[in-house]
Design a protein around this motif. Structure first.
Motif, PDB file in Angstrom:
ATOM      1  N   ARG A   8       0.832  -1.218   0.000  1.00 38.99           N
ATOM      2  CA  ARG A   8       0.000   0.000   0.000  1.00 38.99           C
ATOM      3  C   ARG A   8       0.859   1.258   0.000  1.00 38.99           C
ATOM      4  NH1 ARG A   8      -3.097  -3.138   3.496  1.00 38.99           N
ATOM      5  NH2 ARG A   8      -2.220  -2.109   5.320  1.00 38.99           N
ATOM      6  N   VAL A   9       1.916   1.267   0.804  1.00 42.12           N
ATOM      7  CA  VAL A   9       2.837   2.414   0.841  1.00 42.12           C
ATOM      8  C   VAL A   9       3.464   2.614  -0.535  1.00 42.12           C
ATOM      9  CG1 VAL A   9       5.064   3.196   1.762  1.00 42.12           C
ATOM     10  CG2 VAL A   9       3.325   2.288   3.311  1.00 42.12           C
ATOM     11  N   ALA A  10       3.922   1.538  -1.158  1.00 44.18           N
ATOM     12  CA  ALA A  10       4.577   1.626  -2.462  1.00 44.18           C
ATOM     13  C   ALA A  10       3.604   2.073  -3.551  1.00 44.18           C
ATOM     14  CB  ALA A  10       5.204   0.286  -2.826  1.00 44.18           C
ATOM     15  N   ALA A  11       2.372   1.606  -3.503  1.00 48.42           N
ATOM     16  CA  ALA A  11       1.376   2.003  -4.510  1.00 48.42           C
ATOM     17  C   ALA A  11       1.103   3.499  -4.432  1.00 48.42           C
ATOM     18  CB  ALA A  11       0.081   1.213  -4.318  1.00 48.42           C
ATOM     19  N   ARG A  12       0.966   4.012  -3.225  1.00 51.36           N
ATOM     20  CA  ARG A  12       0.743   5.458  -3.064  1.00 51.36           C
ATOM     21  C   ARG A  12       1.966   6.249  -3.520  1.00 51.36           C
ATOM     22  NH1 ARG A  12      -3.653   7.284   0.880  1.00 51.36           N
ATOM     23  NH2 ARG A  12      -5.070   5.558   0.565  1.00 51.36           N
ATOM     24  N   ALA A  13       3.147   5.752  -3.204  1.00 48.45           N
ATOM     25  CA  ALA A  13       4.390   6.439  -3.597  1.00 48.45           C
ATOM     26  C   ALA A  13       4.536   6.472  -5.115  1.00 48.45           C
ATOM     27  CB  ALA A  13       5.596   5.758  -2.956  1.00 48.45           C
ATOM     28  N   ALA A  14       4.214   5.374  -5.789  1.00 49.88           N
ATOM     29  CA  ALA A  14       4.322   5.339  -7.249  1.00 49.88           C
ATOM     30  C   ALA A  14       3.365   6.339  -7.886  1.00 49.88           C
ATOM     31  CB  ALA A  14       4.041   3.929  -7.768  1.00 49.88           C
ATOM     32  N   ALA A  15       2.188   6.486  -7.314  1.00 49.55           N
ATOM     33  CA  ALA A  15       1.181   7.413  -7.854  1.00 49.55           C
ATOM     34  C   ALA A  15       1.602   8.874  -7.692  1.00 49.55           C
ATOM     35  CB  ALA A  15      -0.168   7.162  -7.189  1.00 49.55           C
ATOM     36  N   GLU A  16       2.596   9.143  -6.845  1.00 48.02           N
ATOM     37  CA  GLU A  16       3.087  10.508  -6.656  1.00 48.02           C
ATOM     38  C   GLU A  16       3.890  11.021  -7.852  1.00 48.02           C
ATOM     39  OE1 GLU A  16       3.598  10.136  -1.785  1.00 48.02           O
ATOM     40  OE2 GLU A  16       5.374  10.168  -3.068  1.00 48.02           O
ATOM     41  N   GLU A  71      12.239   4.779 -14.726  1.00 50.05           N
ATOM     42  CA  GLU A  71      13.424   5.019 -13.889  1.00 50.05           C
ATOM     43  C   GLU A  71      13.089   5.977 -12.748  1.00 50.05           C
ATOM     44  OE1 GLU A  71      16.384   6.377 -16.662  1.00 50.05           O
ATOM     45  OE2 GLU A  71      16.879   4.347 -17.311  1.00 50.05           O
ATOM     46  N   GLN A  72      12.297   7.012 -13.040  1.00 48.68           N
ATOM     47  CA  GLN A  72      11.876   7.958 -11.998  1.00 48.68           C
ATOM     48  C   GLN A  72      11.013   7.252 -10.951  1.00 48.68           C
ATOM     49  OE1 GLN A  72       9.837  10.965 -14.247  1.00 48.68           O
ATOM     50  NE2 GLN A  72      11.692  12.143 -14.641  1.00 48.68           N
ATOM     51  N   VAL A  73      10.098   6.404 -11.407  1.00 46.98           N
ATOM     52  CA  VAL A  73       9.232   5.660 -10.479  1.00 46.98           C
ATOM     53  C   VAL A  73      10.081   4.752  -9.600  1.00 46.98           C
ATOM     54  CG1 VAL A  73       7.430   3.898 -10.295  1.00 46.98           C
ATOM     55  CG2 VAL A  73       7.179   5.761 -11.938  1.00 46.98           C
ATOM     56  N   ARG A  74      11.010   4.032 -10.199  1.00 48.52           N
ATOM     57  CA  ARG A  74      11.866   3.105  -9.438  1.00 48.52           C
ATOM     58  C   ARG A  74      12.665   3.858  -8.362  1.00 48.52           C
ATOM     59  NH1 ARG A  74      13.691   0.627 -13.438  1.00 48.52           N
ATOM     60  NH2 ARG A  74      12.355  -1.192 -13.269  1.00 48.52           N
ATOM     61  N   LEU A  77      10.315   5.113  -5.616  1.00 50.15           N
ATOM     62  CA  LEU A  77       9.870   4.017  -4.744  1.00 50.15           C
ATOM     63  C   LEU A  77      10.958   3.609  -3.758  1.00 50.15           C
ATOM     64  CD1 LEU A  77       7.874   1.713  -7.155  1.00 50.15           C
ATOM     65  CD2 LEU A  77       7.015   2.911  -5.145  1.00 50.15           C
ATOM     66  N   VAL A  78      12.187   3.479  -4.228  1.00 50.03           N
ATOM     67  CA  VAL A  78      13.294   3.099  -3.336  1.00 50.03           C
ATOM     68  C   VAL A  78      13.422   4.115  -2.208  1.00 50.03           C
ATOM     69  CG1 VAL A  78      15.809   2.863  -3.201  1.00 50.03           C
ATOM     70  CG2 VAL A  78      14.551   1.772  -5.069  1.00 50.03           C
ATOM     71  N   ARG A  79      13.370   5.404  -2.567  1.00 51.58           N
ATOM     72  CA  ARG A  79      13.534   6.476  -1.572  1.00 51.58           C
ATOM     73  C   ARG A  79      12.345   6.525  -0.596  1.00 51.58           C
ATOM     74  NH1 ARG A  79      14.831   9.809  -5.058  1.00 51.58           N
ATOM     75  NH2 ARG A  79      12.762  10.570  -5.590  1.00 51.58           N
ATOM     76  N   ARG A  80      11.120   6.512  -1.128  1.00 48.66           N
ATOM     77  CA  ARG A  80       9.935   6.643  -0.259  1.00 48.66           C
ATOM     78  C   ARG A  80       9.725   5.416   0.629  1.00 48.66           C
ATOM     79  NH1 ARG A  80       7.554  10.707   1.404  1.00 48.66           N
ATOM     80  NH2 ARG A  80       5.442  10.094   0.934  1.00 48.66           N
TER      81      ARG A  80
END
Length: 110
Positions: A8-16, A71-74, A77-80
């Protein structure tokens, strides 16, 4: 931390990330309803100690560069995921399920 919570955290972060949309449903390998894609990015997380493997399914705005945007999403995601959960995301696999047009569609000239 549970797999579902990290997903859930990763899904929200990717949508950012700009240009990222929900995952399109596929039927026989063809995206159906891409313009009506899920509002949520789909993420599966597998937590093993302090590391989490992420499998991400999303759609992207067109004509943005698929490579640059993933690449931006990856990186995001790693950072968030690290900031919000303390876990290291590796690997982060991304599947682009559809490309959707951004902006307003051009009108037809008759």
């Amino acid at each position: 931390m549970s797999d579902a919570a990290v997903a859930r955290v990763a899904a929200r972060a990717a949508a950012e990330v700009d240009g990222v949309g929900g995952s399109a449903y596929r039927l026989l390998g063809v995206a159906v309803g891409a313009e009506e894609a899920d509002e949520d990015v789909r993420v599966t997380a597998d937590v093993a100690g302090a590391v989490v493997a992420l499998d991400v399914r999303l759609s992207l705005g067109y004509p943005a560069s698929v490579r640059r945007t993933t690449e931006q999403v990856r990186a995001h995601l790693v950072r968030r995921v690290r900031d919000l959960t303390g876990l290291t995301a590796s690997p982060v696999d991304i599947t682009v399920t559809a490309l959707h047009p951004t902006g307003t569609p051009a009108g037809r000239v008759r």
